[in-house]
Design a protein around this motif. Structure first.
Motif, PDB file in Angstrom:
ATOM      1  N   UNK A 306       0.743  -1.167  -0.238  1.00 55.43           N
ATOM      2  CA  UNK A 306       0.033   0.010   0.004  1.00 55.43           C
ATOM      3  C   UNK A 306       0.768   1.250   0.116  1.00 55.43           C
ATOM      4  N   UNK A 307       2.150   1.167   0.484  1.00 50.91           N
ATOM      5  CA  UNK A 307       2.907   2.348   0.635  1.00 50.91           C
ATOM      6  C   UNK A 307       3.903   2.394  -0.456  1.00 50.91           C
ATOM      7  N   UNK A 308       3.598   1.263  -1.637  1.00 46.87           N
ATOM      8  CA  UNK A 308       4.656   1.265  -2.741  1.00 46.87           C
ATOM      9  C   UNK A 308       6.046   1.148  -2.401  1.00 46.87           C
ATOM     10  N   UNK A 309       6.268   0.229  -1.193  1.00 45.51           N
ATOM     11  CA  UNK A 309       7.778   0.099  -0.656  1.00 45.51           C
ATOM     12  C   UNK A 309       8.723  -0.278  -1.795  1.00 45.51           C
ATOM     13  N   UNK A 310       9.780   0.397  -1.832  1.00 51.24           N
ATOM     14  CA  UNK A 310      10.873   0.272  -2.694  1.00 51.24           C
ATOM     15  C   UNK A 310      12.145  -0.071  -2.053  1.00 51.24           C
ATOM     16  N   UNK A 311      12.022  -0.216  -0.496  1.00 49.93           N
ATOM     17  CA  UNK A 311      13.448  -0.845  -0.123  1.00 49.93           C
ATOM     18  C   UNK A 311      13.587  -2.354  -0.264  1.00 49.93           C
ATOM     19  N   UNK A 312      14.468  -2.652   0.515  1.00 54.09           N
ATOM     20  CA  UNK A 312      14.956  -4.042   0.502  1.00 54.09           C
ATOM     21  C   UNK A 312      14.386  -5.170   1.405  1.00 54.09           C
ATOM     22  N   UNK A 313      14.015  -6.154   0.898  1.00 51.35           N
ATOM     23  CA  UNK A 313      13.319  -7.229   1.924  1.00 51.35           C
ATOM     24  C   UNK A 313      14.019  -8.652   1.893  1.00 51.35           C
ATOM     25  N   UNK A 314      14.270  -9.115   3.106  1.00 53.91           N
ATOM     26  CA  UNK A 314      14.737 -10.477   2.873  1.00 53.91           C
ATOM     27  C   UNK A 314      13.799 -11.589   3.787  1.00 53.91           C
ATOM     28  N   UNK A 315      13.699 -12.686   3.400  1.00 54.31           N
ATOM     29  CA  UNK A 315      12.987 -13.624   4.372  1.00 54.31           C
ATOM     30  C   UNK A 315      13.955 -13.778   5.479  1.00 54.31           C
ATOM     31  N   UNK A 316      13.479 -13.794   6.773  1.00 53.58           N
ATOM     32  CA  UNK A 316      14.275 -13.711   7.632  1.00 53.58           C
ATOM     33  C   UNK A 316      14.326 -15.473   8.340  1.00 53.58           C
ATOM     34  N   UNK A 317      14.852 -15.764   9.411  1.00 50.85           N
ATOM     35  CA  UNK A 317      14.962 -17.147   9.961  1.00 50.85           C
ATOM     36  C   UNK A 317      13.924 -18.105   9.286  1.00 50.85           C
ATOM     37  N   UNK A 318      14.283 -19.289   8.982  1.00 49.60           N
ATOM     38  CA  UNK A 318      13.703 -20.334   8.386  1.00 49.60           C
ATOM     39  C   UNK A 318      13.742 -21.575   9.107  1.00 49.60           C
ATOM     40  N   UNK A 319      12.880 -22.500   9.024  1.00 48.34           N
ATOM     41  CA  UNK A 319      13.033 -23.656   9.801  1.00 48.34           C
ATOM     42  C   UNK A 319      13.881 -24.684   9.055  1.00 48.34           C
ATOM     43  N   UNK A 320      14.262 -25.484   9.668  1.00 52.00           N
ATOM     44  CA  UNK A 320      15.202 -26.731   9.320  1.00 52.00           C
ATOM     45  C   UNK A 320      14.584 -27.761   8.593  1.00 52.00           C
ATOM     46  N   UNK A 321      14.370 -27.910   7.491  1.00 48.01           N
ATOM     47  CA  UNK A 321      13.355 -29.043   6.880  1.00 48.01           C
ATOM     48  C   UNK A 321      13.825 -29.803   5.884  1.00 48.01           C
ATOM     49  N   UNK A 322      13.506 -30.961   5.592  1.00 46.22           N
ATOM     50  CA  UNK A 322      14.060 -31.793   4.661  1.00 46.22           C
ATOM     51  C   UNK A 322      15.373 -32.479   4.929  1.00 46.22           C
ATOM     52  N   UNK A 323      15.562 -32.632   6.217  1.00 40.05           N
ATOM     53  CA  UNK A 323      17.253 -32.871   6.491  1.00 40.05           C
ATOM     54  C   UNK A 323      18.226 -32.258   6.333  1.00 40.05           C
ATOM     55  N   UNK A 324      17.973 -30.934   6.035  1.00 46.65           N
ATOM     56  CA  UNK A 324      18.939 -30.014   5.422  1.00 46.65           C
ATOM     57  C   UNK A 324      19.837 -29.934   6.678  1.00 46.65           C
ATOM     58  N   UNK A 325      21.183 -29.926   6.489  1.00 45.09           N
ATOM     59  CA  UNK A 325      22.156 -29.641   7.403  1.00 45.09           C
ATOM     60  C   UNK A 325      22.665 -27.976   7.145  1.00 45.09           C
ATOM     61  N   UNK A 326      22.583 -27.157   7.876  1.00 48.03           N
ATOM     62  CA  UNK A 326      22.709 -25.782   7.773  1.00 48.03           C
ATOM     63  C   UNK A 326      22.952 -24.985   9.027  1.00 48.03           C
ATOM     64  N   UNK A 327      23.458 -23.644   8.628  1.00 48.02           N
ATOM     65  CA  UNK A 327      23.419 -22.587  10.137  1.00 48.02           C
ATOM     66  C   UNK A 327      22.056 -22.530  10.590  1.00 48.02           C
ATOM     67  N   UNK A 328      21.873 -22.675  11.925  1.00 52.16           N
ATOM     68  CA  UNK A 328      20.812 -22.475  12.541  1.00 52.16           C
ATOM     69  C   UNK A 328      19.974 -21.326  12.017  1.00 52.16           C
ATOM     70  N   UNK A 329      18.647 -21.663  11.535  1.00 56.03           N
ATOM     71  CA  UNK A 329      18.002 -20.350  11.162  1.00 56.03           C
ATOM     72  C   UNK A 329      18.066 -20.137   9.750  1.00 56.03           C
ATOM     73  N   UNK A 330      19.278 -20.490   9.096  1.00 54.56           N
ATOM     74  CA  UNK A 330      19.446 -19.864   7.675  1.00 54.56           C
ATOM     75  C   UNK A 330      19.961 -20.743   6.709  1.00 54.56           C
TER      76      UNK A 330
END
Length: 368
Positions: A306-330
């Motif tokens: 609604x404010x026509x946001x032109x800034x940057x967005x990132x998905x923040x922390x995610x779950x650990x799914x499908x047996x992925x070995x990763x940095x916690x939250x990332x």
């Protein structure tokens, strides 16, 4: 909105740039020189190395997360001017390669707090988990040792070297009030914001995570009122906010949609994630889908639209799914799913408003 993805660097991340390239709509990486201690200047040559790596995949490096603030600045000691001068030089070095936003925080001693890096959700995935009673009854040294010595990856904000000065820092902060911390933030901003204005690079403060006092340490970035106070410390569009829905949203008295509307001209960068709040004060991170947590992600995206946001967005922390070995939250998988959910909402609002245009970068190119 301009979609970006946090990347911790070659050899320091389970996710590769080639994998990030395959996520539709991602135009840049959110990065940092994680091995440079807080307070030291980021060398221009090292910064250019990251730019070269990103350039190979067509990514920009316009968003930096984070250039950490030395504790002397937060404490207001006589050494702070030295570290502010170093911060200013880092700003200049980052601007030289086209950086536009620097995310930072002003949390004393350490950054975010969780009690379990792999809390179990009902679908058997795991995620970052905060247990209120455990934090209230835990020795902070014990918690830091648990997270800082995580065997898989170094956790930003919990670097092992912090253990060396932890007890001393806790003792020093006993005499620091919230007003003191706000005054020290103002001193810092009054020094650096004119440099940011001259080099066209915005500072964006990240909320405290969680947004309440932890282990008796003062916290000053927890509510809409405090965010407004910080914006007033130096009234410049270069003094901005990294609006994190998950960090702020675990307080039920925080209205993220209202914050987007109020601070729309001061949000160069946004983190979007969902959290399940529990009656006992615990919370665990979930998928980005609105129905899976307690944060109104659909209304948050609508507010940005609604404010026509032109800034940057990132998905923040995610779950650990499908047996992925990763940095916690990332990990890769759940954050990629999150991006597609966010784009789906955005595209739906575009259609509802009768807009045919899309600002999604086309990442599909046929090989010749």
């Amino acid at each position: 909105m301009r979609m970006v993805f946090r990347w911790f660097g070659e050899g320091n991340d389970s996710v590769s740039l080639s994998e990030i390239k395959q996520i539709p709509g991602v135009e840049g990486i959110v990065w940092a020189l994680h091995d440079i201690p807080a307070g030291e200047v980021w060398p221009l040559e090292r910064i250019k190395e990251v730019k070269k790596q990103a350039d190979e995949y067509g990514f920009h490096i316009e968003v930096v997360e984070s250039v950490n603030i030395h504790e002397s600045i937060k404490l207001g000691t006589k050494e702070r001017d030295h570290f502010i001068a170093n911060y200013i030089q880092t700003i200049k070095n980052l601007a030289a390669v086209g950086a536009k936003v620097i995310c930072y925080n002003f949390m004393p001693v350490f950054d975010w707090v969780r009690t379990d890096l792999f809390g179990k959700l009902s679908d058997q995935s795991t995620a970052l988990f905060y247990e209120k009673a455990k934090v209230e009854n835990m020795d902070p040294i014990e918690l830091v040792e648990k997270i800082a010595t995580n065997p898989t990856y170094t956790m930003p904000g919990w670097e092992p070297e912090r253990l060396d000065t932890l007890k001393e820092l806790f003792a020093t902060y006993q005499s620091i009030t919230e007003k003191d911390l706000m005054d020290h933030l103002q001193y810092f901003l009054e020094k650096v914001i004119p440099v940011c204005e001259a080099h066209d690079i915005k500072l964006a403060i990240h909320p405290d995570d969680p947004p309440w006092p932890v282990f008796g340490l003062p916290r000053i970035v927890t509510t809409q009122k405090q965010l407004q106070e910080i914006m007033n410390l130096v009234d410049s569009p270069y003094n901005g906010i990294t609006l994190c829905s998950g960090a702020l949203g675990v307080r039920e008295d925080n209205d993220i949609v209202a914050m987007i509307q109020q601070f729309q001209d001061r949000i160069p960068f946004a983190h979007i994630r969902n959290v399940e709040l529990r009656e006992n004060g615990d919370f665990i991170e979930t998928s980005h889908r609105t129905e899976d947590g307690s944060i109104p992600i659909d209304q948050i995206i609508k507010a940005y639209h609604d404010i026509d946001f032109q800034g940057y967005v990132r998905p923040d922390h995610g779950r650990h799914i499908w047996n992925e070995s990763c940095r916690p939250g990332y990990g890769l998988y759940d954050r990629a799913l999150g991006i597609m959910y966010l784009w789906g909402l955005w595209d739906a609002y575009q259609q509802l408003n009768g807009k045919d245009e899309s600002n999604v970068t086309n990442t599909f190119e046929f090989e010749k």
